[in-house]
Design an enzyme around this catalytic site. Structure first.
Site, PDB file in Angstrom:
ATOM      1  N   GLY A  99       0.864  -1.182   0.000  1.00 53.12           N
ATOM      2  CA  GLY A  99       0.000   0.000   0.000  1.00 53.12           C
ATOM      3  C   GLY A  99       0.899   1.230   0.000  1.00 53.12           C
ATOM      4  NE  ARG A 148       5.550  -3.553  -4.483  1.00 51.04           N
ATOM      5  CZ  ARG A 148       4.228  -3.707  -4.269  1.00 51.04           C
ATOM      6  NH1 ARG A 148       3.737  -3.571  -3.041  1.00 51.04           N
ATOM      7  NH2 ARG A 148       3.412  -3.983  -5.258  1.00 51.04           N
ATOM      8  CG  ASP A 162       0.147   1.941  -5.644  1.00 46.11           C
ATOM      9  OD1 ASP A 162      -1.026   1.554  -5.749  1.00 46.11           O
ATOM     10  OD2 ASP A 162       0.957   1.479  -4.817  1.00 46.11           O
TER      11      ASP A 162
HETATM   12  O1  MRU Z   1       0.709  -4.075  -4.570  1.00 48.36           O
HETATM   13  P1  MRU Z   1       0.064  -3.323  -3.442  1.00 48.36           P
HETATM   14  O2  MRU Z   1      -0.750  -4.192  -2.544  1.00 48.36           O
HETATM   15  O3  MRU Z   1       1.061  -2.470  -2.698  1.00 48.36           O
HETATM   16  O4  MRU Z   1      -0.931  -2.350  -4.180  1.00 48.36           O
HETATM   17  C1  MRU Z   1      -1.703  -1.494  -3.396  1.00 48.36           C
HETATM   18  C2  MRU Z   1      -2.652  -0.720  -4.162  1.00 48.36           C
HETATM   19  O5  MRU Z   1      -2.712  -0.734  -5.369  1.00 48.36           O
HETATM   20  C3  MRU Z   1      -3.510   0.205  -3.374  1.00 48.36           C
HETATM   21  O6  MRU Z   1      -4.742   0.349  -3.995  1.00 48.36           O
HETATM   22  C4  MRU Z   1      -2.800   1.539  -3.325  1.00 48.36           C
HETATM   23  O7  MRU Z   1      -1.511   1.410  -2.774  1.00 48.36           O
HETATM   24  C5  MRU Z   1      -3.572   2.541  -2.616  1.00 48.36           C
HETATM   25  S1  MRU Z   1      -3.006   2.632  -0.990  1.00 48.36           S
HETATM   26  C6  MRU Z   1      -3.917   3.375   0.096  1.00 48.36           C
END
Ligand code: MRU
Length: 343
Positions: free
Chosen positions: A45, A87, A233
């Protein structure tokens, strides 16, 4: 819920890979631990990745042995490069790491730099919590009593410090007496919707139904969804939203069915540097697709492609909910305006 805590010398995090079956906490004591937690998705997230990245650099500053200020700063610069790449897609990571780097650079000696780095990481964590609460308060005004909200992936408390981004308006609306129902897409391949959104909303007693990603069109056509709220993101100045793979499909379907599609994100997710065509989309390992648990579901030798974010253009977005208010079209003008007021 308290899924992240700075104990004074280490960062204690809830290992999200173990949810919903197991509640397991892990202590992060070094920049390498933080890198590992981010890249392996023990935490995930965008806002949470940013906070853990900030603590990663702060832990390096705290632990680094150096005979001179120059040697110390060299290690810190290597650390900035290292942790920023844990990431690639979430802007918050680079942004928060830079905030810690700039803060420590402003101090004249190594001891002051060490304490400043920790102080800044704590401040970033507290600010993210504040941002989420404000996103919730701003976004709540868009929700009506009785609404069913569809959300994709997990943009809740687990993706932030508290409240979430997409889930914050829902939490605040319920706090203020509105009845809100949630439809959570399971979110292939890492199942953040099924595992995490459903788990966290259950903790808070929010009525939630999990559906497959492929059920969204059917539900919308049957008028079972009133609004969509997703997180982000990265949002570029031209108003393009990078979010979990599948978000774009949901946005296209929402447009087709005349359903409002909202994106909720703090300003730490807004990238003032890159245009949307320059952003790197993370690709993760094939096993996320080929395997379900220990069971292989794609024949051996068949090629798979696993991009884990997609790009939603501004034309599909009804509004962006930030801690600084609700942004309407044209996003390019309105995003620049709020960032100019201090990011
Ligand atoms: O791969 P992730 O689980 O880190 O992806 C997260 C998302 O796409 C969320 O929707 C995004 O980070 C929004 S966070 C509040």
């Amino acid at each position: 819920m308290n899924h992240i805590e700075w104990t004074g010398k280490e960062l204690r995090i809830l290992d999200q890979r173990a949810l919903p079956g197991q509640i397991k906490f892990v202590n992060l004591r070094s920049i390498e631990d933080c890198y590992q937690a981010i890249s392996s998705m023990q935490i995930r997230g965008a806002p949470l990745i940013g906070v853990v990245g900030a603590f990663g650099l702060a832990l390096l500053a705290y632990n680094a042995k150096a005979k001179s200020k120059e040697e110390f700063l060299k290690k810190i610069m290597e650390g900035v490069e290292y942790i920023s790449n844990a990431r690639p897609t979430a802007y918050n990571l680079k942004h928060c790491v830079q905030l810690v780097f700039k803060a420590l650079q402003s101090k004249e000696n190594v001891d002051l730099m060490r304490s400043e780095a920790i102080k800044k990481a704590i401040e970033i964590m507290n600010k993210e919590e504040e941002f989420s609460r404000k996103i919730g308060e701003n976004g709540e005004t868009l929700l009506e009593d009785g609404d069913t909200i569809l959300t994709h992936c997990n943009a809740g408390e687990l993706a932030t410090i508290k409240y979430g981004t997409a889930l914050a308006p829902i939490r605040i609306a319920i706090e203020r007496g509105k009845c809100i129902y949630v439809v959570a897409t399971e979110t292939r391949p890492a199942q953040q919707g099924a595992r995490l959104t459903a788990w966290e909303l259950k903790q808070y007693g929010v009525p939630t139904t999990v559906v497959t990603d492929t059920a969204v069109g059917y539900l919308m056509r049957r008028r079972l969804i009133d609004k969509v709220i997703v997180g982000a993101d990265r949002i570029t100045l031209d108003g393009y939203v990078f979010n979990k793979i599948g978000t774009y499909q949901v946005a296209v379907l929402a447009k087709e069915h005349n359903i409002k599609f909202y994106v909720a994100a703090p300003t730490s997710t807004f990238d003032p540097h890159l245009t949307h065509d320059a952003v790197v989309i993370e690709e993760r390992k094939a096993e996320e697709i080929t395997m379900i648990g220990r069971k292989r579901i794609v024949p051996k030798g068949v090629r798979v492609y696993n991009p884990v974010f997609d790009i939603t253009p501004p034309t599909l977005i009804s509004a962006i909910i930030s801690e600084k208010g609700i942004l309407n079209l044209p996003f390019d003008k309105n995003i620049s305006r709020i960032l100019d007021n201090g990011n």
